[in-house]
Design an enzyme around this catalytic site. Structure first.
Site, PDB file in Angstrom:
ATOM      1  N   ASP A 142      -7.634  20.733  11.691  1.00 35.20           N
ATOM      2  CA  ASP A 142      -8.248  20.011  10.581  1.00 35.20           C
ATOM      3  C   ASP A 142      -9.564  19.379  11.016  1.00 35.20           C
ATOM      4  OD1 ASP A 142      -8.508  18.966   8.026  1.00 35.20           O
ATOM      5  OD2 ASP A 142      -7.427  17.124   8.512  1.00 35.20           O
ATOM      6  N   HIS A 194      -3.849  11.510  10.010  1.00 32.59           N
ATOM      7  CA  HIS A 194      -2.745  12.129   9.270  1.00 32.59           C
ATOM      8  C   HIS A 194      -1.510  11.236   9.314  1.00 32.59           C
ATOM      9  CE1 HIS A 194      -4.753  16.229  10.316  1.00 32.59           C
ATOM     10  NE2 HIS A 194      -5.309  15.659   9.265  1.00 32.59           N
ATOM     11  N   SER A 237      -5.032  13.082  14.494  1.00 39.69           N
ATOM     12  CA  SER A 237      -3.684  13.351  14.010  1.00 39.69           C
ATOM     13  C   SER A 237      -2.677  12.876  15.050  1.00 39.69           C
ATOM     14  CB  SER A 237      -3.522  14.851  13.704  1.00 39.69           C
ATOM     15  OG  SER A 237      -2.254  15.124  13.155  1.00 39.69           O
TER      16      SER A 237
END
Length: 398
Positions: free
Chosen positions: A338, A242, A215
């Site tokens: 995540d 992301h 991310s």
């Protein structure tokens, strides 16, 4: 004390809108503004430790945002820069370049004035500032900041300004701070490409896949991982970074340009092949499904999970239904957690997994790797410049 922010944008309207958003609470204050990169650079070098974060536009006269980032990089001046970018195709390409040149992350700029006044843009600015100003680099740099007001600041009135003279003492301070950045030293040292001859006959004949999640800080970090992988890697790589829609195609194109291994934005129905990297499109969830004797990419528009689409947990959980002999799970820099639940699901389903996590020192944000490390499922914790070699060591070459 409020954290100090520098805003660099050639639009007087955007400078005012962003300044109002930043100044509305007690946590942040706009300490200075600049209308182009040249003014911004002079403000930065005159007070290199002052700003917890910088909001930077790309398209500006005299010196644009990309040129400013390159100049900071060339002079080893570390700053935490948030790019405010358009979603246009050219804007996406430039944003990927900005991340490559050291920007922390980006926020997409609204397409019209009414959206700039909306809660969504305001929330995205504040959320990004919260993450950026809490990063190790920002905290360490501003810890030694003095109370000296920057050029361009007069009482409560903001003005743009330039500093024509930089003392040798300030230059020495910049160099000293840069030298102390162990994380930057690690991340700025380009690792050598993996020598494939060292990793032949590793788990030969077995079906393997690599599933990678990252991310914040990911786009730049991936440039020290994907281009170092051998083109004959004995596994396909499925990757979640992301990003909003419109940016992942540019990221894939840039990585493909500088890599031996093939890189593409994943498309629905793509057959996963060895020596290929498939990046989840922004705004889509990505899954791996079995189709006859092959494994293919499946994209869906299901709602975001914890605000994320693509979501790495979706990718990892989809692998439960696949019959790979081993799944190499890689978790790189990023905020949040995540990927952790998905990997835990794989483990609970008795899948053979090998988990590699990036170490704290080389992470831009030590969130996702920390979360998976705390589960006890991680097999190896390595710095960024060792990730590619560790992946290849585990899956081998064909």
């Amino acid at each position: 004390m409020a954290k100090k922010i520098l805003v660099i944008d050639d639009s007087a309207l955007m400078r005012r809108v962003i300044s109002d958003i930043i100044n509305e609470g007690n946590e942040y204050e706009v300490a200075a503004i600049a209308k182009d990169g040249l003014e911004g650079f002079d403000l930065i070098v005159s007070n290199p430790n002052l700003y917890s974060a910088i909001i930077l536009d790309i398209n500006m006269p005299k010196m644009n945002g990309l040129e400013l980032l390159q100049k900071l990089q060339k002079n080893h001046i570390e700053q935490t820069v948030i790019v405010v970018s358009t979603v246009a195709k050219e804007g996406a390409k430039e944003t990927i370049q900005a991340l490559e040149y050291g920007a922390f992350d980006f926020v997409t700029k609204p397409e019209n004035y009414f959206e700039t006044k909306g809660n969504d843009f305001k929330k995205r600015i504040h959320d990004m500032l919260n993450v950026a100003t809490s990063s190790k680099a920002s905290v360490e740099r501003t810890r030694s900041a003095t109370d000296v007001k920057p050029s361009g600041y007069s009482g409560s009135r903001l003005t743009s300004g330039r500093t024509s003279l930089i003392s040798s003492e300030k230059k020495a301070s910049i160099d000293a701070i840069s030298a102390l950045r162990r994380r930057n030293e690690i991340n700025d040292t380009i690792p050598p490409k993996v020598n494939p001859s060292r990793f032949t006959n590793i788990k030969s004949g077995s079906k393997k896949v690599v599933a990678l999640a990252c991310s914040t800080g990911g786009p730049k970090s991936l440039q020290q991982v994907i281009p170092m992988l051998p083109k004959n890697l004995d596994a396909g790589v499925v990757l979640v970074q992301h990003m909003p829609a419109g940016f992942t195609a540019s990221l894939a194109a840039r990585l493909n340009e500088i890599s031996d291994i093939n890189v593409k934005e994943g498309a629905d129905g793509d057959v996963i092949q060895k020596g290929w990297v498939y990046i989840a499109p922004g705004g889509k969830h990505i899954e791996v499904v079995k189709k006859a004797s092959e494994y293919v990419i499946k994209l869906n528009d299901e709602p975001p999970i914890d605000g994320l689409r693509p979501c790495a947990n979706v990718m990892y959980k989809s692998l439960v239904q696949c019959n790979y002999d081993e799944i190499t799970c890689v978790v790189l820099t990023g905020m949040g957690a995540d990927g952790t639940e998905g990997i835990k699901t794989l483990s609970a389903s008795h899948k053979k997994i090998h988990v590699i996590a990036q170490d704290e020192d080389s992470c831009v944000v030590y969130g996702m790797p920390k979360a998976i490390a705390q589960t006890g499922l991680v097999d190896e914790v390595v710095p960024l410049n060792k990730i590619a070699e560790t992946i290849t060591k585990n899956v081998g070459v064909s």
